[in-house]
Scaffold this motif. Structure first.
Motif, PDB file in Angstrom:
ATOM      1  N   VAL A 120       0.831  -1.204   0.000  1.00 46.93           N
ATOM      2  CA  VAL A 120       0.000   0.000   0.000  1.00 46.93           C
ATOM      3  C   VAL A 120       0.867   1.257   0.000  1.00 46.93           C
ATOM      4  O   VAL A 120       0.619   2.207  -0.769  1.00 46.93           O
ATOM      5  CB  VAL A 120      -0.942   0.002   1.228  1.00 46.93           C
ATOM      6  N   VAL A 121       1.907   1.286   0.832  1.00 47.39           N
ATOM      7  CA  VAL A 121       2.776   2.461   0.911  1.00 47.39           C
ATOM      8  C   VAL A 121       3.500   2.694  -0.410  1.00 47.39           C
ATOM      9  O   VAL A 121       3.527   3.816  -0.946  1.00 47.39           O
ATOM     10  CB  VAL A 121       3.783   2.307   2.064  1.00 47.39           C
ATOM     11  N   MET A 149       2.750   1.564  -3.448  1.00 43.83           N
ATOM     12  CA  MET A 149       1.821   1.882  -4.523  1.00 43.83           C
ATOM     13  C   MET A 149       1.301   3.310  -4.385  1.00 43.83           C
ATOM     14  O   MET A 149       1.145   4.027  -5.380  1.00 43.83           O
ATOM     15  CB  MET A 149       0.659   0.895  -4.512  1.00 43.83           C
ATOM     16  N   ALA A 150       1.048   3.748  -3.156  1.00 45.51           N
ATOM     17  CA  ALA A 150       0.562   5.113  -2.943  1.00 45.51           C
ATOM     18  C   ALA A 150       1.615   6.137  -3.365  1.00 45.51           C
ATOM     19  O   ALA A 150       1.299   7.152  -3.991  1.00 45.51           O
ATOM     20  CB  ALA A 150       0.181   5.314  -1.479  1.00 45.51           C
ATOM     21  N   VAL A 151       2.865   5.877  -3.037  1.00 44.18           N
ATOM     22  CA  VAL A 151       3.950   6.790  -3.424  1.00 44.18           C
ATOM     23  C   VAL A 151       4.087   6.842  -4.943  1.00 44.18           C
ATOM     24  O   VAL A 151       4.165   7.916  -5.550  1.00 44.18           O
ATOM     25  CB  VAL A 151       5.280   6.362  -2.770  1.00 44.18           C
ATOM     26  N   PHE A 152       4.121   5.659  -5.573  1.00 44.23           N
ATOM     27  CA  PHE A 152       4.253   5.607  -7.028  1.00 44.23           C
ATOM     28  C   PHE A 152       3.068   6.275  -7.721  1.00 44.23           C
ATOM     29  O   PHE A 152       3.237   7.006  -8.704  1.00 44.23           O
ATOM     30  CB  PHE A 152       4.387   4.158  -7.498  1.00 44.23           C
ATOM     31  N   MET A 153       1.862   6.034  -7.226  1.00 43.72           N
ATOM     32  CA  MET A 153       0.676   6.619  -7.834  1.00 43.72           C
ATOM     33  C   MET A 153       0.693   8.141  -7.723  1.00 43.72           C
ATOM     34  O   MET A 153       0.311   8.855  -8.654  1.00 43.72           O
ATOM     35  CB  MET A 153      -0.582   6.051  -7.189  1.00 43.72           C
ATOM     36  N   THR A 154       1.138   8.663  -6.580  1.00 40.68           N
ATOM     37  CA  THR A 154       1.216  10.113  -6.411  1.00 40.68           C
ATOM     38  C   THR A 154       2.197  10.728  -7.402  1.00 40.68           C
ATOM     39  O   THR A 154       1.898  11.747  -8.052  1.00 40.68           O
ATOM     40  CB  THR A 154       1.646  10.460  -4.978  1.00 40.68           C
ATOM     41  N   ILE A 193      -6.526   2.392  -3.005  1.00 42.24           N
ATOM     42  CA  ILE A 193      -5.377   1.618  -2.518  1.00 42.24           C
ATOM     43  C   ILE A 193      -5.082   1.942  -1.058  1.00 42.24           C
ATOM     44  O   ILE A 193      -4.614   1.092  -0.296  1.00 42.24           O
ATOM     45  CB  ILE A 193      -4.130   1.877  -3.389  1.00 42.24           C
ATOM     46  N   ILE A 194      -5.395   3.166  -0.641  1.00 41.18           N
ATOM     47  CA  ILE A 194      -5.153   3.552   0.756  1.00 41.18           C
ATOM     48  C   ILE A 194      -6.243   2.982   1.667  1.00 41.18           C
ATOM     49  O   ILE A 194      -5.945   2.418   2.728  1.00 41.18           O
ATOM     50  CB  ILE A 194      -5.077   5.091   0.889  1.00 41.18           C
ATOM     51  N   THR A 195      -7.498   3.115   1.260  1.00 39.83           N
ATOM     52  CA  THR A 195      -8.609   2.634   2.090  1.00 39.83           C
ATOM     53  C   THR A 195      -8.877   1.149   1.912  1.00 39.83           C
ATOM     54  O   THR A 195      -9.565   0.546   2.735  1.00 39.83           O
ATOM     55  CB  THR A 195      -9.890   3.412   1.749  1.00 39.83           C
ATOM     56  N   GLN A 196      -8.349   0.562   0.814  1.00 39.81           N
ATOM     57  CA  GLN A 196      -8.575  -0.841   0.474  1.00 39.81           C
ATOM     58  C   GLN A 196     -10.066  -1.167   0.339  1.00 39.81           C
ATOM     59  O   GLN A 196     -10.509  -2.277   0.633  1.00 39.81           O
ATOM     60  CB  GLN A 196      -7.913  -1.771   1.490  1.00 39.81           C
ATOM     61  N   ASP A 197     -10.829  -0.160  -0.092  1.00 39.75           N
ATOM     62  CA  ASP A 197     -12.263  -0.357  -0.324  1.00 39.75           C
ATOM     63  C   ASP A 197     -12.756   0.816  -1.163  1.00 39.75           C
ATOM     64  O   ASP A 197     -12.117   1.876  -1.216  1.00 39.75           O
ATOM     65  CB  ASP A 197     -13.017  -0.420   1.006  1.00 39.75           C
ATOM     66  N   TRP A 198     -13.885   0.615  -1.840  1.00 39.68           N
ATOM     67  CA  TRP A 198     -14.484   1.702  -2.610  1.00 39.68           C
ATOM     68  C   TRP A 198     -15.418   2.487  -1.690  1.00 39.68           C
ATOM     69  O   TRP A 198     -16.424   1.977  -1.223  1.00 39.68           O
ATOM     70  CB  TRP A 198     -15.253   1.151  -3.805  1.00 39.68           C
ATOM     71  N   VAL A 199     -15.063   3.742  -1.418  1.00 42.75           N
ATOM     72  CA  VAL A 199     -15.797   4.548  -0.442  1.00 42.75           C
ATOM     73  C   VAL A 199     -16.554   5.700  -1.088  1.00 42.75           C
ATOM     74  O   VAL A 199     -17.034   6.597  -0.399  1.00 42.75           O
ATOM     75  CB  VAL A 199     -14.820   5.104   0.617  1.00 42.75           C
ATOM     76  N   GLU A 257      -2.729  -8.110  -5.072  1.00 43.43           N
ATOM     77  CA  GLU A 257      -1.599  -7.269  -5.434  1.00 43.43           C
ATOM     78  C   GLU A 257      -1.251  -7.426  -6.909  1.00 43.43           C
ATOM     79  O   GLU A 257      -0.939  -6.443  -7.591  1.00 43.43           O
ATOM     80  CB  GLU A 257      -0.402  -7.605  -4.547  1.00 43.43           C
ATOM     81  N   ALA A 258      -1.313  -8.638  -7.441  1.00 47.40           N
ATOM     82  CA  ALA A 258      -1.039  -8.847  -8.863  1.00 47.40           C
ATOM     83  C   ALA A 258      -2.074  -8.147  -9.717  1.00 47.40           C
ATOM     84  O   ALA A 258      -1.756  -7.499 -10.720  1.00 47.40           O
ATOM     85  CB  ALA A 258      -1.001 -10.340  -9.181  1.00 47.40           C
ATOM     86  N   SER A 259      -3.346  -8.246  -9.336  1.00 44.66           N
ATOM     87  CA  SER A 259      -4.410  -7.574 -10.074  1.00 44.66           C
ATOM     88  C   SER A 259      -4.220  -6.069 -10.053  1.00 44.66           C
ATOM     89  O   SER A 259      -4.439  -5.381 -11.069  1.00 44.66           O
ATOM     90  CB  SER A 259      -5.769  -7.946  -9.467  1.00 44.66           C
ATOM     91  N   ALA A 260      -3.800  -5.515  -8.914  1.00 45.44           N
ATOM     92  CA  ALA A 260      -3.571  -4.077  -8.802  1.00 45.44           C
ATOM     93  C   ALA A 260      -2.396  -3.630  -9.662  1.00 45.44           C
ATOM     94  O   ALA A 260      -2.428  -2.558 -10.276  1.00 45.44           O
ATOM     95  CB  ALA A 260      -3.330  -3.694  -7.342  1.00 45.44           C
ATOM     96  N   VAL A 261      -1.356  -4.447  -9.718  1.00 44.34           N
ATOM     97  CA  VAL A 261      -0.188  -4.096 -10.523  1.00 44.34           C
ATOM     98  C   VAL A 261      -0.544  -4.040 -12.003  1.00 44.34           C
ATOM     99  O   VAL A 261      -0.076  -3.162 -12.738  1.00 44.34           O
ATOM    100  CB  VAL A 261       0.954  -5.106 -10.273  1.00 44.34           C
TER     101      VAL A 261
END
Length: 368
Positions: free
Chosen positions: A34-35, A37-42, A95-101, A297-301
């Motif tokens: 999560v950390v 992916m969040a950094v890379f996404m930002t 990716i941060i909340t690990q859910d659709w909010v 994680e593979a699906s997210a990548v």
């Protein structure tokens, strides 16, 4: 029996959403993932928005840059900017909340927007590929800025037609626990979800990929054959680089081939970044989400790679296209031009066109 099979698809979530499922592909995200992916996404959001916006701004601001191919590249950049603004931030939140909010309605909007923008990028790449094929293989340079604008409008209309059917209930977008965003619902059944999934993936990815592959295969074959002829042919007097075909105009194919290399890199980037995600979507289409053959994680990548495609394009433009690089330097603030002086290598200098004219005027006066 068919009804039971369709209704057996899980449709409840932890937040009570009736249109999504909590069943993950295999497991939830780890903290380290999560950390990172969040950094890379930002970073990707910042680079993608700024880089692609500069491409659009340069083509809009400088008439000399409004060639047919640059208009297509600017359209590609516009689609990437919209992807970075309308899709990537919500994937970051997920990716941060690990859910659709963000609610069910926006989930549907998010899925439609992503499908529309990715389809638009693909259709523009197809247009560019066909243009390079006609120029290098068929020796027909027919793409003008006016025609490019028509093709751009056609690509937007085509992307809308590909993405909009779920709005009219042919297909459905849902959030699957363990993914980064809302995507097509692929139950293991022979109903509308399956038919639209086949339709969308075929026309948005598979057929364009096959068409572009054929175009680039023919182009590479032609370039290789022409290079062999040049090596075996005696030098042309005066160092001419143009090929003349009786009854047709002269075309500088050396320049066209150099431009083709950049387009080929964009195609390879599309293959590397989008083909894995498409393969996964086809797998989900026929096997459903109930299988445990893939981790979250593979699906997210795989989805992250499609976003990386939007981020790397302006970097490729800067490294490969001299006019774009010069235009970037020209619009760069003066304080930015001082930075390369501290670094080894060539110093970036801003060249003012009026200075060149002043030099030419002095030379003309002195000659008189």
């Amino acid at each position: 029996m068919k009804e039971n099979e369709e209704n057996s698809f899980p449709v409840s979530t932890s937040n009570g959403s009736p249109n999504a499922t909590t069943q993950p592909t295999s497991n939830d995200f780890s903290l380290v993932f999560v950390v990172l992916m969040a950094v890379f996404m930002t970073i990707m959001i910042i680079v993608s928005v700024m880089g692609n916006f500069v491409v659009c701004y340069i083509v809009y601001q400088k008439p000399a840059m409004r060639s047919a191919i640059n208009l297509l590249l600017a359209t590609l950049a516009m689609a990437d900017v919209m992807t970075a603004i309308c899709c990537m931030p919500f994937a970051l939140v997920t990716i941060i909340t690990q859910d659709w909010v963000l609610g069910n309605e926006f989930c549907h909007v998010n899925g439609v927007l992503y499908s529309f923008l990715i389809s638009e990028s693909t259709l523009v790449l197809v247009t560019i590929s066909i243009d390079r094929y006609l120029i290098i293989v068929k020796r027909r340079d027919t793409l003008t800025p006016q025609r490019a604008k028509i093709y751009i409008v056609a690509s937007w209309v085509g992307a809308i037609l590909l993405a909009i059917p779920p709005v009219f209930h042919w297909g459905q977008y849902v959030y699957i626990q363990g993914q980064l965003q809302c995507s097509l619902r692929f139950p293991y059944s022979r109903t509308t979800g399956l038919s639209y999934g086949i339709f969308y993936l075929s026309f948005a990815f598979v057929f364009p990929f096959l068409l572009m592959t054929y175009c680039y295969f023919c182009i590479l074959k032609t370039v290789r054959r022409n290079s062999t002829r040049v090596q075996n042919h005696p030098p042309v007097p005066g160092g001419a680089t143009k090929m003349h075909i009786p009854g047709r105009m002269d075309i500088n194919y050396s320049f066209k081939t150099r431009a083709f290399t950049t387009i080929l890199i964009l195609f390879l980037l599309f293959v590397v970044c989008c083909l894995p995600y498409t393969a996964v979507q086809f797998l989900l289409l026929f096997r459903g989400y109930s299988s445990s053959y893939m981790t979250s994680e593979a699906s997210a990548v795989f989805l992250w790679l499609t976003y990386l495609n939007c981020t790397l394009k302006p970097v490729i433009y800067y490294l490969r296209i001299g006019k774009f690089r010069e235009a970037c330097i020209d619009i760069m603030p003066s304080w930015c031009l001082q930075i390369p002086k501290c670094l080894p290598g060539r110093t970036i200098r801003r060249i003012r066109p009026q200075a060149i004219y002043e030099v030419d005027r002095k030379i003309a006066v002195s000659s008189i």
